[in-house]
Write a protein that holds these residues in place. Structure first.
Motif, PDB file in Angstrom:
ATOM      1  N   HIS A   1       1.143   4.153  -2.960  1.00  0.00           N
ATOM      2  CA  HIS A   1       0.950   5.576  -2.696  1.00  0.00           C
ATOM      3  C   HIS A   1       2.163   6.375  -3.169  1.00  0.00           C
ATOM      4  O   HIS A   1       2.038   7.389  -3.860  1.00  0.00           O
TER       5      HIS A   1
ATOM      6  N   ALA B   1      -5.953   6.679  -6.855  1.00  0.00           N
ATOM      7  CA  ALA B   1      -6.236   6.219  -5.495  1.00  0.00           C
ATOM      8  C   ALA B   1      -7.430   5.268  -5.468  1.00  0.00           C
ATOM      9  O   ALA B   1      -7.392   4.246  -4.769  1.00  0.00           O
TER      10      ALA B   1
ATOM     11  N   ILE C   1      -5.096   2.405  -4.425  1.00  0.00           N
ATOM     12  CA  ILE C   1      -4.832   2.611  -3.000  1.00  0.00           C
ATOM     13  C   ILE C   1      -6.030   2.211  -2.147  1.00  0.00           C
ATOM     14  O   ILE C   1      -5.879   1.444  -1.187  1.00  0.00           O
TER      15      ILE C   1
ATOM     16  N   LEU D   1       0.834  -1.206   0.000  1.00  0.00           N
ATOM     17  CA  LEU D   1       0.000   0.000   0.000  1.00  0.00           C
ATOM     18  C   LEU D   1       0.868   1.255   0.000  1.00  0.00           C
ATOM     19  O   LEU D   1       0.621   2.189  -0.769  1.00  0.00           O
TER      20      LEU D   1
END
Length: 109
Positions: A29, A90, A94, A25
């Motif tokens: 990012h 995202a 994410i 993760l």
């Protein structure tokens, strides 16, 4: 809708932070944010340095305004474009990973 109250120990948080899933993760990012932040900072620095040291270039007329105004507007446009791109990135890369980690952690309680 009520939010469940979950009591996790500090050790559980540290274990999650050290997990491969959490590290993936973080990489996802950083893969977007670091290069885009550097690029935007360089673009902003170009704008400021040009305005400071080459005002005659910024004062050149171009399509009804001067170059400085167009570059200033481009700064705002770039900010909105980056935000739009980040939201898409995202949502795809994410948030699903963060949701899986959150669900796993909440399921532990």
């Amino acid at each position: 809708m009520s939010v469940p109250v979950v009591s996790l120990t500090p050790e559980e948080f540290v274990a999650t932070q050290r997990s491969d899933e959490f590290q993936a993760l973080r990489r996802a990012h950083r893969r977007f944010t670091f290069p885009v932040s550097v690029a935007f900072f360089a673009w902003y620095l170009f704008y400021v340095v040009t305005a400071t040291f080459y005002p005659e270039a910024m004062a050149q007329p171009a399509a009804g305004m001067n170059v400085g105004m167009w570059l200033g507007i481009a700064q705002f446009a770039t900010t909105f474009a980056i935000t739009y791109l980040y939201v898409g990135y995202a949502n795809k890369n994410i948030e699903p990973r963060a949701a899986a980690i959150r669900e796993r952690m909440e399921g532990q309680a």
